[in-house]
Design an enzyme around this catalytic site. Sequence first.
Site, PDB file in Angstrom:
ATOM      1  N   PHE A  69       0.400  -0.567  -0.073  1.00 31.04           N
ATOM      2  CA  PHE A  69       0.514  -0.214  -0.274  1.00 31.04           C
ATOM      3  C   PHE A  69       1.368   1.351  -0.074  1.00 31.04           C
ATOM      4  CE2 PHE A  69      -3.889   2.279   1.194  1.00 31.04           C
ATOM      5  CZ  PHE A  69      -4.670   2.183  -0.238  1.00 31.04           C
ATOM      6  N   LEU A  70       1.533   1.247  -0.632  1.00 30.79           N
ATOM      7  CA  LEU A  70       2.645   2.176  -1.155  1.00 30.79           C
ATOM      8  C   LEU A  70       2.111   3.530  -1.373  1.00 30.79           C
ATOM      9  CD1 LEU A  70       5.136  -0.268  -3.396  1.00 30.79           C
ATOM     10  CD2 LEU A  70       5.474   0.057  -0.752  1.00 30.79           C
TER      11      LEU A  70
ATOM     12  N   HIS B 126       7.688   5.826   0.657  1.00 33.59           N
ATOM     13  CA  HIS B 126       7.861   4.023  -0.031  1.00 33.59           C
ATOM     14  C   HIS B 126       9.396   4.296  -0.927  1.00 33.59           C
ATOM     15  CE1 HIS B 126       4.377   2.057   2.562  1.00 33.59           C
ATOM     16  NE2 HIS B 126       5.178   1.838   3.332  1.00 33.59           N
TER      17      HIS B 126
ATOM     18  N   GLY C  19      12.335   3.767   6.731  1.00 29.92           N
ATOM     19  CA  GLY C  19      12.709   5.081   6.655  1.00 29.92           C
ATOM     20  C   GLY C  19      12.661   5.899   8.529  1.00 29.92           C
TER      21      GLY C  19
ATOM     22  N   SER D  28       2.186   7.998   5.776  1.00 30.39           N
ATOM     23  CA  SER D  28       1.964   6.572   6.010  1.00 30.39           C
ATOM     24  C   SER D  28       0.582   5.825   5.942  1.00 30.39           C
ATOM     25  CB  SER D  28       1.303   5.964   7.870  1.00 30.39           C
ATOM     26  OG  SER D  28       0.883   5.055   8.195  1.00 30.39           O
ATOM     27  N   SER D  29       0.693   4.170   5.578  1.00 30.43           N
ATOM     28  CA  SER D  29      -0.143   3.678   5.047  1.00 30.43           C
ATOM     29  C   SER D  29      -1.597   3.359   5.772  1.00 30.43           C
ATOM     30  CB  SER D  29       0.406   1.688   4.550  1.00 30.43           C
ATOM     31  OG  SER D  29       1.774   2.003   4.107  1.00 30.43           O
ATOM     32  N   ARG D  30      -1.095   3.702   6.334  1.00 31.04           N
ATOM     33  CA  ARG D  30      -2.612   3.834   7.806  1.00 31.04           C
ATOM     34  C   ARG D  30      -3.706   4.665   7.895  1.00 31.04           C
ATOM     35  NH1 ARG D  30       1.162   0.269  11.376  1.00 31.04           N
ATOM     36  NH2 ARG D  30      -0.271  -2.079  11.652  1.00 31.04           N
TER      37      ARG D  30
HETATM   38  P1  AMP Z   1       5.600  -0.437   6.064  1.00 27.95           P
HETATM   39  O1  AMP Z   1       5.144  -0.627   4.774  1.00 27.95           O
HETATM   40  O2  AMP Z   1       5.064   0.616   6.766  1.00 27.95           O
HETATM   41  O3  AMP Z   1       6.413  -1.256   6.883  1.00 27.95           O
HETATM   42  O4  AMP Z   1       7.393   0.630   5.718  1.00 27.95           O
HETATM   43  C1  AMP Z   1       8.283   0.358   4.489  1.00 27.95           C
HETATM   44  C2  AMP Z   1       9.648   0.759   5.030  1.00 27.95           C
HETATM   45  O5  AMP Z   1       8.952   2.128   5.059  1.00 27.95           O
HETATM   46  C3  AMP Z   1       9.946   0.894   6.916  1.00 27.95           C
HETATM   47  O6  AMP Z   1      10.981   1.561   6.824  1.00 27.95           O
HETATM   48  C4  AMP Z   1       9.313   2.683   7.437  1.00 27.95           C
HETATM   49  O7  AMP Z   1       9.971   2.852   7.650  1.00 27.95           O
HETATM   50  C5  AMP Z   1       9.053   3.366   5.571  1.00 27.95           C
HETATM   51  N1  AMP Z   1       8.541   3.950   5.289  1.00 27.95           N
HETATM   52  C6  AMP Z   1       7.034   3.994   5.959  1.00 27.95           C
HETATM   53  N2  AMP Z   1       6.701   5.677   6.126  1.00 27.95           N
HETATM   54  C7  AMP Z   1       7.896   6.160   6.351  1.00 27.95           C
HETATM   55  C8  AMP Z   1       7.134   7.884   5.131  1.00 27.95           C
HETATM   56  N3  AMP Z   1       6.581   8.363   5.723  1.00 27.95           N
HETATM   57  N4  AMP Z   1       8.638   8.775   5.252  1.00 27.95           N
HETATM   58  C9  AMP Z   1      10.198   7.401   4.625  1.00 27.95           C
HETATM   59  N5  AMP Z   1       9.700   6.462   4.616  1.00 27.95           N
HETATM   60  C10 AMP Z   1       8.419   6.189   5.261  1.00 27.95           C
END
Ligand code: AMP
Length: 284
Positions: free
Chosen positions: A30-31, A35, A145, A183-185
């Site tokens: 859910f990029l 990401h 991130g 954030s995906s959330r």
């Molecule tokens: P997730 O899909 O939420 O597990 O995130 C995957 C990677 O993307 C993790 O290393 C997160 O820290 C990074 N990430 C998520 N949101 C952001 C953001 N707003 N800025 C930079 N990196 C992010």
Amino acid sequence: MIITGDITELRAVRWADRSLSWGLVPTMGFLHQGHLSLVAAAKDANDRVGASIFVNPMQFAPTEDLATYPRDLDRDFQLLRDAGVDLLFVPDNESIYPPGFQTTVSVADISRPLEGSTRPTHFQGVTTVVAKLFNIFQPDRAYFGQKDAQQTAVLRRMVVDLNFNLRMVICPTVREKDGLAMSSRNAYLSAEAREAAPVLYRALSAAAAAVELGERDGDKLRRMITKLIAAQPLSQIDYVSIADALTLQEADQIAGELLLSTAVYFGKTRLIDNIPLSVSSAAG
Ligand code: AMP
């Protein structure tokens, strides 16, 4: 872009030319631009870029949002293809957790405060799956991130403690125009909550500005952040922290490398954000 859920196939691609360097970007899909900023950083520094999409059941508590976690694989494939990813790993649960699975990785002390106090099993899930992804891909560099600050601290510790032969690269938090960390959330937020949510970054920024102006009292700064966030009627604070960036222990007097962080519920949606700060010991 090669897409596979098969570990043997992945390894064949990864090792086809041993002279090439690989960067890895692990995700839960859910990029968004956050990401993609990791993918861009990985492309800059490596010959090839691998990514993974796996909504890891082990890092969700039974009460959490595993079943409803947002998913859109077709859109994710397109975004990663356009971003220039070479190899995408999309495993099913059985490839990651085969029958009889019973080995976990946990990082003791720094997994416990902050996120760990509300989500006591979360980081064991993260470190276990990331250790597996590191073993599967064997990347030269891995990209994470700053948005998930404690996760980066826990994973850095794991890489040192378990001698993973790779470099961790931490990329800055990408934000919406109004300051909300992507954030995906965020997809869960009601219109009212979405409007209220930038208060996290505003409150953390106000505290960071106070530190710049010379405030060194940790309690005062925590109270400042708490008051600003609590002024939003939809918010329910989980924690407000001003901690040492390495140990994540709460700081009384502000000095050195710090992490200002907070977790706040808007209804059932739990958002986190942080600002890292470097404070010289000379009088501010
Ligand atoms: P997730 O899909 O939420 O597990 O995130 C995957 C990677 O993307 C993790 O290393 C997160 O820290 C990074 N990430 C998520 N949101 C952001 C953001 N707003 N800025 C930079 N990196 C992010």
